[in-house]
Design a protein around this motif. Structure first.
Motif, PDB file in Angstrom:
ATOM      1  N   ASP A 199     -84.142 -91.694  64.975  1.00  9.97           N
ATOM      2  CA  ASP A 199     -83.875 -93.080  65.359  1.00  9.97           C
ATOM      3  C   ASP A 199     -84.872 -94.038  64.716  1.00  9.97           C
ATOM      4  O   ASP A 199     -84.531 -95.193  64.417  1.00  9.97           O
ATOM      5  CB  ASP A 199     -83.913 -93.227  66.881  1.00  9.97           C
ATOM      6  N   ARG A 200     -86.105 -93.590  64.497  1.00 12.74           N
ATOM      7  CA  ARG A 200     -87.126 -94.428  63.847  1.00 12.74           C
ATOM      8  C   ARG A 200     -86.929 -94.486  62.333  1.00 12.74           C
ATOM      9  O   ARG A 200     -87.622 -95.244  61.646  1.00 12.74           O
ATOM     10  CB  ARG A 200     -88.532 -93.867  64.079  1.00 12.74           C
ATOM     11  N   GLY A 201     -86.048 -93.641  61.835  1.00 12.74           N
ATOM     12  CA  GLY A 201     -85.874 -93.559  60.389  1.00 12.74           C
ATOM     13  C   GLY A 201     -86.969 -92.755  59.721  1.00 12.74           C
ATOM     14  O   GLY A 201     -87.186 -92.869  58.516  1.00 12.74           O
ATOM     15  N   GLU A 202     -87.664 -91.903  60.521  1.00 17.03           N
ATOM     16  CA  GLU A 202     -88.748 -91.074  59.995  1.00 17.03           C
ATOM     17  C   GLU A 202     -88.532 -89.612  60.395  1.00 17.03           C
ATOM     18  O   GLU A 202     -89.317 -89.022  61.128  1.00 17.03           O
ATOM     19  CB  GLU A 202     -90.095 -91.558  60.539  1.00 17.03           C
ATOM     20  N   PRO A 203     -87.458 -88.993  59.934  1.00 17.10           N
ATOM     21  CA  PRO A 203     -87.154 -87.620  60.349  1.00 17.10           C
ATOM     22  C   PRO A 203     -88.217 -86.639  59.879  1.00 17.10           C
ATOM     23  O   PRO A 203     -88.840 -86.823  58.830  1.00 17.10           O
ATOM     24  CB  PRO A 203     -85.809 -87.336  59.676  1.00 17.10           C
ATOM     25  N   TYR A 204     -88.432 -85.615  60.681  1.00 13.72           N
ATOM     26  CA  TYR A 204     -89.382 -84.572  60.311  1.00 13.72           C
ATOM     27  C   TYR A 204     -88.739 -83.636  59.284  1.00 13.72           C
ATOM     28  O   TYR A 204     -87.548 -83.325  59.372  1.00 13.72           O
ATOM     29  CB  TYR A 204     -89.795 -83.753  61.541  1.00 13.72           C
ATOM     30  N   ASP A 205     -89.543 -83.195  58.323  1.00 13.25           N
ATOM     31  CA  ASP A 205     -89.089 -82.195  57.365  1.00 13.25           C
ATOM     32  C   ASP A 205     -89.379 -80.821  57.957  1.00 13.25           C
ATOM     33  O   ASP A 205     -90.509 -80.350  57.929  1.00 13.25           O
ATOM     34  CB  ASP A 205     -89.810 -82.370  56.029  1.00 13.25           C
ATOM     35  N   LEU A 206     -88.347 -80.193  58.498  1.00 12.72           N
ATOM     36  CA  LEU A 206     -88.488 -78.881  59.142  1.00 12.72           C
ATOM     37  C   LEU A 206     -87.756 -77.813  58.333  1.00 12.72           C
ATOM     38  O   LEU A 206     -87.337 -76.792  58.875  1.00 12.72           O
ATOM     39  CB  LEU A 206     -87.937 -78.946  60.570  1.00 12.72           C
ATOM     40  N   SER A 207     -87.651 -78.052  57.047  1.00  8.56           N
ATOM     41  CA  SER A 207     -86.857 -77.169  56.188  1.00  8.56           C
ATOM     42  C   SER A 207     -87.436 -75.774  56.061  1.00  8.56           C
ATOM     43  O   SER A 207     -86.719 -74.823  55.713  1.00  8.56           O
ATOM     44  CB  SER A 207     -86.699 -77.785  54.798  1.00  8.56           C
ATOM     45  N   THR A 208     -88.725 -75.606  56.336  1.00 11.25           N
ATOM     46  CA  THR A 208     -89.331 -74.269  56.215  1.00 11.25           C
ATOM     47  C   THR A 208     -89.168 -73.435  57.477  1.00 11.25           C
ATOM     48  O   THR A 208     -89.390 -72.221  57.450  1.00 11.25           O
ATOM     49  CB  THR A 208     -90.838 -74.374  55.896  1.00 11.25           C
ATOM     50  N   VAL A 209     -88.810 -74.082  58.585  1.00 11.90           N
ATOM     51  CA  VAL A 209     -88.677 -73.348  59.854  1.00 11.90           C
ATOM     52  C   VAL A 209     -87.425 -72.481  59.798  1.00 11.90           C
ATOM     53  O   VAL A 209     -86.309 -72.979  59.690  1.00 11.90           O
ATOM     54  CB  VAL A 209     -88.610 -74.308  61.058  1.00 11.90           C
ATOM     55  N   ALA A 210     -87.625 -71.169  59.874  1.00  8.85           N
ATOM     56  CA  ALA A 210     -86.511 -70.222  59.764  1.00  8.85           C
ATOM     57  C   ALA A 210     -86.088 -69.648  61.108  1.00  8.85           C
ATOM     58  O   ALA A 210     -84.934 -69.257  61.284  1.00  8.85           O
ATOM     59  CB  ALA A 210     -86.891 -69.085  58.819  1.00  8.85           C
ATOM     60  N   VAL A 211     -87.029 -69.578  62.047  1.00 10.34           N
ATOM     61  CA  VAL A 211     -86.716 -68.950  63.329  1.00 10.34           C
ATOM     62  C   VAL A 211     -87.492 -69.629  64.448  1.00 10.34           C
ATOM     63  O   VAL A 211     -88.649 -70.047  64.259  1.00 10.34           O
ATOM     64  CB  VAL A 211     -87.030 -67.427  63.290  1.00 10.34           C
ATOM     65  N   ILE A 212     -86.840 -69.769  65.591  1.00 10.33           N
ATOM     66  CA  ILE A 212     -87.498 -70.221  66.816  1.00 10.33           C
ATOM     67  C   ILE A 212     -87.318 -69.105  67.833  1.00 10.33           C
ATOM     68  O   ILE A 212     -86.191 -68.680  68.115  1.00 10.33           O
ATOM     69  CB  ILE A 212     -86.901 -71.541  67.335  1.00 10.33           C
ATOM     70  N   LEU A 213     -88.432 -68.609  68.342  1.00  9.38           N
ATOM     71  CA  LEU A 213     -88.418 -67.486  69.275  1.00  9.38           C
ATOM     72  C   LEU A 213     -88.782 -67.966  70.670  1.00  9.38           C
ATOM     73  O   LEU A 213     -89.639 -68.838  70.838  1.00  9.38           O
ATOM     74  CB  LEU A 213     -89.420 -66.410  68.841  1.00  9.38           C
ATOM     75  N   SER A 214     -88.140 -67.380  71.664  1.00 11.41           N
ATOM     76  CA  SER A 214     -88.419 -67.724  73.057  1.00 11.41           C
ATOM     77  C   SER A 214     -88.411 -66.468  73.899  1.00 11.41           C
ATOM     78  O   SER A 214     -87.708 -65.498  73.606  1.00 11.41           O
ATOM     79  CB  SER A 214     -87.364 -68.708  73.580  1.00 11.41           C
ATOM     80  N   SER A 215     -89.188 -66.499  74.960  1.00  9.93           N
ATOM     81  CA  SER A 215     -89.178 -65.405  75.929  1.00  9.93           C
ATOM     82  C   SER A 215     -89.738 -65.931  77.235  1.00  9.93           C
ATOM     83  O   SER A 215     -90.504 -66.893  77.250  1.00  9.93           O
ATOM     84  CB  SER A 215     -90.029 -64.232  75.434  1.00  9.93           C
ATOM     85  N   GLY A 216     -89.327 -65.321  78.329  1.00 11.81           N
ATOM     86  CA  GLY A 216     -89.981 -65.604  79.600  1.00 11.81           C
ATOM     87  C   GLY A 216     -89.164 -66.383  80.600  1.00 11.81           C
ATOM     88  O   GLY A 216     -89.286 -66.149  81.798  1.00 11.81           O
ATOM     89  N   VAL A 217     -88.335 -67.351  80.141  1.00 15.46           N
ATOM     90  CA  VAL A 217     -87.524 -68.133  81.072  1.00 15.46           C
ATOM     91  C   VAL A 217     -86.162 -68.388  80.446  1.00 15.46           C
ATOM     92  O   VAL A 217     -85.910 -68.066  79.283  1.00 15.46           O
ATOM     93  CB  VAL A 217     -88.189 -69.489  81.423  1.00 15.46           C
ATOM     94  N   MET A 218     -85.292 -69.006  81.244  1.00 15.47           N
ATOM     95  CA  MET A 218     -83.941 -69.251  80.785  1.00 15.47           C
ATOM     96  C   MET A 218     -83.898 -70.225  79.609  1.00 15.47           C
ATOM     97  O   MET A 218     -84.553 -71.260  79.614  1.00 15.47           O
ATOM     98  CB  MET A 218     -83.101 -69.813  81.937  1.00 15.47           C
TER      99      MET A 218
END
Length: 543
Positions: A297-316
């Motif tokens: 919305d600010r016109g300043e998007p984050y460059d997250l192109s290197t992020v390949a995986v998001i891992l989660s554990s512990g809660v829903m």
């Protein structure tokens, strides 16, 4: 060459000495520096009279020193003990006393608490203070971490045993915190088997094969750069965020903020070119989605192109929130692990265009579900049983043989861990997780699982977060009660109850909805049901 964290990390430091190992803001250390500093801390432990199997408490927020002090403990065959930085006097004393801690490494901002208990812990031989500008009380007899680094030569490398103990203390959600013990080789082996396949490499057949594979990964420019958004004092942040990355020669980036700052996570992922983020379910994922949208919305998007995986554990981690992330990060793989300190049970992987169900997991090959009388629950039977995690099973709880015998049991010659989770087995063999048995609500003779109701409440427009508890009720025995936080929208109790009744059987719908500014959760995102229930009782006039 032994399968041991310290021995493998030493071989990695020799192989890629100039590659970054740890980063915390502007504080960055290469693998050679990480190894050297850990060896100096290890020398200080030994000089203080600590030896094989000595317990060393780590009472710190996320930082490079946490990982160095832990590595130093492994180097001299000690046992690093995670200490919850929220603990106050009696809680802190209990854990350090229960663990037989002989040393404590702590942040200066926590010094007031350490000063309150130090005199009650005569077994403590060494107190090391890590300066963090917090202004806590100077603890009598403590030495500064910087002086430890400057005043000790690196400890010489030694031969270690694969039978050395690795231990992680539970958060105490099912009673007082307990130290869950593993043999070092089994624990290392688990994360060797999980880390290398993510990088397109085969699993090393021995400890000696790790460093050559790390060299291959490094030369190809494919090193893992992991950001544990959860605290290192808990298994999710430490195991998925640090151990998995470091065993593959990767870089571990810890955050400056001591509560979740979603924009900091995304800024750091952009600047450090992170390849993986470790979160804890919806409590972390929802703020990340909001921060991504705010930046757009600010016109300043984050460059997250290197992020390949998001891992989660512990809660829903609900399907809806996963889909929101995948809409914004279409190339990312979401990995949702079901497990506890006591054992790993299954996982769910989600990609853009894929279809998943909340709380439905692919079982590990060694995971089964048993009824209370020891019968295996068959797929499609609709029976409810206790999840039993096989394969990677701890040795037991430290100094608690009774609890060990009830949690770690042998059925038909196979040893399993029973963390207390209830589940069904779908006709396709997948695991339908229902929740922790200790939290089940008995209302009018019906068993109701809080997680199922929480998911339904969080689908109500305007609800940001929710926990569900049972409160005493004269008619039903227990009444389902939702403790909910909104996103600023005007939401009333009647609307929540009516909406849930469109999704679940009417008896599962909340009888009460209590609104709160923030749903109580631990720093790792896990539900704090005790606090939620106390708040509900007070608000409803039942306390």
């Amino acid at each position: 060459m032994e399968l041991h964290y310290a021995t493998i990390w030493e071989s990695i430091a020799d192989t890629i000495p100039t590659a970054t190992a740890v980063a915390h803001g502007d504080s960055v250390a290469t693998w050679a520096q990480f190894d050297d500093r850990a060896a100096r801390v290890a020398a200080a432990y030994v000089a203080a009279g600590l030896g094989h199997d000595s317990k060393i408490g780590l009472y710190m927020y996320n930082c490079n020193e946490y990982l160095e002090a832990q590595y130093g403990a492994f180097k001299m065959r000690g046992v690093a003990v995670n200490v919850n930085y929220r603990y106050l006097d009696d809680e802190l004393w209990y854990l350090l006393d229960n663990s037989d801690a002989e040393a404590l490494v702590f942040h200066s901002s926590l010094g007031d608490r350490v000063a309150q208990v130090a005199a009650r812990l005569p077994q403590i031989k060494l107190l090391i203070e890590v300066g963090d500008g917090g202004g806590g009380a100077r603890v009598e007899g403590s030495v500064s971490y910087d002086d430890v680094i400057a005043g000790n030569e690196p400890m010489e490398r030694i031969v270690r045993s694969e039978d050395d103990i690795y231990m992680l203390y539970t958060g105490g959600t099912t009673g007082m915190p307990k130290g869950v013990m593993y043999d070092m080789a089994s624990h290392v082996g688990l994360f060797l088997r999980s880390g290398f396949p993510f990088l397109g490499q085969r699993v090393p057949r021995s400890a000696a094969e790790v460093a050559p594979l790390v060299r291959t990964i490094s030369d190809a420019g494919r090193r893992m750069i992991a950001i544990p958004c959860a605290p290192l004092m808990h298994g999710t942040g430490l195991w998925l965020g640090a151990f998995a990355a470091h065993l593959t020669g990767g870089e571990v980036v810890t955050l400056i903020s001591r509560t979740l700052d979603a924009h900091e996570v995304l800024r750091t992922a952009e600047s450090r070119r992170a390849t993986s983020l470790v979160i804890v379910g919806d409590a972390f994922a929802k703020p990340l989605v909001a921060a991504i949208d705010e930046a757009l919305d600010r016109g300043e998007p984050y460059d997250l192109s290197t992020v390949a995986v998001i891992l989660s554990s512990g809660v829903m981690w609900t399907t809806e929130v996963k889909q929101q992330l995948l809409e914004r990060l279409p190339e990312v793989v979401l990995f949702d692990a079901i497990g506890s300190t006591e054992g790993s049970m299954g996982n769910q992987m989600s990609t853009r265009g894929g279809s998943t169900e909340t709380a439905k997991f692919t079982r590990n090959p060694t995971t089964k579900v048993f009824t209370e009388d020891g019968r295996e629950v068959m797929p499609g039977s609709d029976e409810i049983g206790l999840v039993a995690a096989g394969g990677f099973v701890p040795l037991g709880y430290f100094k608690d043989p009774d609890k060990s015998s009830s949690t770690f049991r042998t059925i038909d010659g196979v040893r399993y861990a029973f963390p207390g989770d209830l589940a069904q087995v779908a006709s396709d063999g997948t695991l339908i997780l229902l929740g922790r048995g200790s939290q089940v609500i008995n209302s009018g003779g019906e068993k109701i699982f809080p997680e199922e109701v929480e998911e339904a409440v969080k689908r109500v427009p305007g609800i940001r977060d929710c926990l569900v508890v049972g409160v005493t009720d004269e008619r039903f025995g227990q009444a389902v009660t939702a403790i909910a936080a909104t996103d600023g929208s005007l939401v009333d109790e009647a609307a929540v109850i009516a909406h849930v009744k469109t999704q679940l059987a009417r008896y599962k719908a909340p009888k009460h909805v209590v609104f709160i500014a923030e749903v109580p959760r631990a720093p790792n995102g896990k539900a704090d049901y005790d606090t939620a229930k106390r708040y509900a009782l007070i608000t409803l006039g039942l306390a």
